[in-house]
Design a protein around this motif. Structure first.
Motif, PDB file in Angstrom:
ATOM      1  N   TRP A   1     -23.952  13.918  11.168  1.00  0.00           N
ATOM      2  CA  TRP A   1     -24.583  14.352   9.761  1.00  0.00           C
ATOM      3  C   TRP A   1     -24.967  13.017   9.377  1.00  0.00           C
ATOM      4  O   TRP A   1     -24.333  12.209   9.356  1.00  0.00           O
ATOM      5  CB  TRP A   1     -23.599  14.952   9.072  1.00  0.00           C
ATOM      6  CG  TRP A   1     -23.129  16.333   9.875  1.00  0.00           C
ATOM      7  CD1 TRP A   1     -23.999  17.165  10.709  1.00  0.00           C
ATOM      8  CD2 TRP A   1     -22.107  17.255   9.313  1.00  0.00           C
ATOM      9  NE1 TRP A   1     -23.326  18.355  11.077  1.00  0.00           N
ATOM     10  CE2 TRP A   1     -22.398  18.416  10.129  1.00  0.00           C
ATOM     11  CE3 TRP A   1     -21.026  16.984   8.672  1.00  0.00           C
ATOM     12  CZ2 TRP A   1     -21.211  19.612  10.137  1.00  0.00           C
ATOM     13  CZ3 TRP A   1     -20.049  18.218   8.681  1.00  0.00           C
ATOM     14  CH2 TRP A   1     -20.177  19.363   9.404  1.00  0.00           C
ATOM     15  N   GLN A   2     -25.709  12.899   8.227  1.00  0.00           N
ATOM     16  CA  GLN A   2     -26.201  11.625   7.710  1.00  0.00           C
ATOM     17  C   GLN A   2     -25.051  11.359   6.600  1.00  0.00           C
ATOM     18  O   GLN A   2     -24.290  12.003   6.198  1.00  0.00           O
ATOM     19  CB  GLN A   2     -27.608  11.910   6.835  1.00  0.00           C
ATOM     20  CG  GLN A   2     -27.315  12.590   5.452  1.00  0.00           C
ATOM     21  CD  GLN A   2     -27.400  14.210   6.027  1.00  0.00           C
ATOM     22  OE1 GLN A   2     -27.465  14.571   7.080  1.00  0.00           O
ATOM     23  NE2 GLN A   2     -27.949  14.873   4.845  1.00  0.00           N
ATOM     24  N   MET A   3     -24.885   9.923   6.423  1.00  0.00           N
ATOM     25  CA  MET A   3     -23.924   9.406   5.569  1.00  0.00           C
ATOM     26  C   MET A   3     -23.708   9.702   4.249  1.00  0.00           C
ATOM     27  O   MET A   3     -22.724   9.687   3.397  1.00  0.00           O
ATOM     28  CB  MET A   3     -23.734   7.782   6.027  1.00  0.00           C
ATOM     29  CG  MET A   3     -23.422   7.544   7.203  1.00  0.00           C
ATOM     30  SD  MET A   3     -23.167   5.849   7.588  1.00  0.00           S
ATOM     31  CE  MET A   3     -23.757   4.729   6.349  1.00  0.00           C
ATOM     32  N   SER A   4     -24.882  10.182   3.416  1.00  0.00           N
ATOM     33  CA  SER A   4     -25.043   9.986   2.010  1.00  0.00           C
ATOM     34  C   SER A   4     -25.732  11.586   2.026  1.00  0.00           C
ATOM     35  O   SER A   4     -26.905  11.898   2.844  1.00  0.00           O
ATOM     36  CB  SER A   4     -25.738   8.981   1.337  1.00  0.00           C
ATOM     37  OG  SER A   4     -27.107   8.888   1.570  1.00  0.00           O
ATOM     38  N   GLY A   5     -25.635  12.336   0.974  1.00  0.00           N
ATOM     39  CA  GLY A   5     -25.915  13.615   0.911  1.00  0.00           C
ATOM     40  C   GLY A   5     -25.549  14.687   1.928  1.00  0.00           C
ATOM     41  O   GLY A   5     -24.892  14.186   3.083  1.00  0.00           O
ATOM     42  N   GLY A   6     -25.661  15.887   1.631  1.00  0.00           N
ATOM     43  CA  GLY A   6     -25.270  16.765   2.669  1.00  0.00           C
ATOM     44  C   GLY A   6     -23.623  16.964   2.852  1.00  0.00           C
ATOM     45  O   GLY A   6     -22.922  16.419   1.656  1.00  0.00           O
ATOM     46  N   PRO A   7     -23.124  18.000   3.523  1.00  0.00           N
ATOM     47  CA  PRO A   7     -21.705  18.351   3.617  1.00  0.00           C
ATOM     48  C   PRO A   7     -20.791  17.135   3.911  1.00  0.00           C
ATOM     49  O   PRO A   7     -19.641  17.239   3.535  1.00  0.00           O
ATOM     50  CB  PRO A   7     -21.727  18.989   4.783  1.00  0.00           C
ATOM     51  CG  PRO A   7     -22.773  18.823   5.752  1.00  0.00           C
ATOM     52  CD  PRO A   7     -23.968  18.708   4.920  1.00  0.00           C
ATOM     53  N   ARG A   8     -21.132  16.173   4.707  1.00  0.00           N
ATOM     54  CA  ARG A   8     -20.365  15.177   5.050  1.00  0.00           C
ATOM     55  C   ARG A   8     -19.943  14.358   3.772  1.00  0.00           C
ATOM     56  O   ARG A   8     -18.679  13.897   3.775  1.00  0.00           O
ATOM     57  CB  ARG A   8     -20.972  14.308   5.978  1.00  0.00           C
ATOM     58  CG  ARG A   8     -20.095  12.890   6.549  1.00  0.00           C
ATOM     59  CD  ARG A   8     -20.803  12.073   7.649  1.00  0.00           C
ATOM     60  NE  ARG A   8     -19.849  10.872   7.709  1.00  0.00           N
ATOM     61  CZ  ARG A   8     -19.688  10.042   6.972  1.00  0.00           C
ATOM     62  NH1 ARG A   8     -20.184  10.055   5.740  1.00  0.00           N
ATOM     63  NH2 ARG A   8     -19.049   8.907   7.448  1.00  0.00           N
ATOM     64  N   ALA A   9     -21.070  14.228   2.925  1.00  0.00           N
ATOM     65  CA  ALA A   9     -20.626  13.518   1.617  1.00  0.00           C
ATOM     66  C   ALA A   9     -19.460  14.238   0.849  1.00  0.00           C
ATOM     67  O   ALA A   9     -18.639  13.633   0.112  1.00  0.00           O
ATOM     68  CB  ALA A   9     -22.068  13.350   0.906  1.00  0.00           C
ATOM     69  N   VAL A  10     -19.582  15.431   0.792  1.00  0.00           N
ATOM     70  CA  VAL A  10     -18.833  16.342   0.047  1.00  0.00           C
ATOM     71  C   VAL A  10     -17.598  16.347   0.699  1.00  0.00           C
ATOM     72  O   VAL A  10     -16.278  16.045   0.013  1.00  0.00           O
ATOM     73  CB  VAL A  10     -19.200  17.743   0.229  1.00  0.00           C
ATOM     74  CG1 VAL A  10     -18.126  18.764  -0.348  1.00  0.00           C
ATOM     75  CG2 VAL A  10     -20.559  18.128  -0.497  1.00  0.00           C
ATOM     76  N   LEU A  11     -17.165  16.058   1.988  1.00  0.00           N
ATOM     77  CA  LEU A  11     -15.996  16.423   2.450  1.00  0.00           C
ATOM     78  C   LEU A  11     -15.421  14.757   2.795  1.00  0.00           C
ATOM     79  O   LEU A  11     -13.993  14.488   2.714  1.00  0.00           O
ATOM     80  CB  LEU A  11     -16.141  16.798   3.796  1.00  0.00           C
ATOM     81  CG  LEU A  11     -16.628  18.370   3.891  1.00  0.00           C
ATOM     82  CD1 LEU A  11     -16.724  18.978   5.466  1.00  0.00           C
ATOM     83  CD2 LEU A  11     -15.572  19.161   3.193  1.00  0.00           C
ATOM     84  N   CYS A  12     -16.213  13.804   3.119  1.00  0.00           N
ATOM     85  CA  CYS A  12     -15.650  12.423   3.126  1.00  0.00           C
ATOM     86  C   CYS A  12     -15.726  11.398   2.294  1.00  0.00           C
ATOM     87  O   CYS A  12     -15.265  10.360   2.097  1.00  0.00           O
ATOM     88  CB  CYS A  12     -16.203  12.090   4.456  1.00  0.00           C
ATOM     89  SG  CYS A  12     -15.740  12.795   6.075  1.00  0.00           S
ATOM     90  N   GLY A  13     -16.613  11.690   1.185  1.00  0.00           N
ATOM     91  CA  GLY A  13     -16.915  10.643   0.006  1.00  0.00           C
ATOM     92  C   GLY A  13     -18.374  10.397   0.574  1.00  0.00           C
ATOM     93  O   GLY A  13     -18.798   9.792   1.554  1.00  0.00           O
TER      94      GLY A  13
END
Length: 118
Positions: free
Chosen positions: A20-32
């Protein structure tokens, strides 16, 4: 993304990318937002993660762990956080690409459809 990530004979979807990309998307929600990538960091259930574009241009994020029960609490916590942030999270065997029939395909989409991937 290399096709070797997929089960032999499984075609990649348009716009297929491993992780998953580092910014935007679900990863940003869960990891910052924008944090360095480390195998989805604390997202314990997000094994075999990837993303691709649906026919209409919307982004679909996938994770295909072999099982959910060791991570049940983390999955439920993260699912609630994603849903509160405007995502739909579902399990759909028809969407499996990594190892169909042996993994638990978790599908994540934005409720409003199109969401640009970074």
């Amino acid at each position: 993304m290399t096709e070797s990530f997929l089960k032999p004979g499984t075609p990649p979807a348009p716009g297929f990318a491993r992780f998953w990309q580092m910014s935007g998307g679900p990863r940003a929600v869960l990891c910052g937002e924008g944090r360095p990538y480390g195998y989805n960091e604390r997202i314990e259930w997000a094994d075999h993660s990837y993303r691709f574009r649906a026919a209409g241009g919307s982004c679909i994020w996938m994770a295909e762990p072999y099982e959910r029960h060791p991570y049940e609490d983390a999955y439920e916590r993260d699912k609630a956080a994603l849903e509160a942030a405007g995502y739909d999270v579902r399990i759909d065997q028809a969407e499996a690409r990594y190892n169909p029939g042996r993994t638990l395909p978790i599908v994540i989409t934005r409720r409003n459809g199109f969401y640009p991937a970074a």
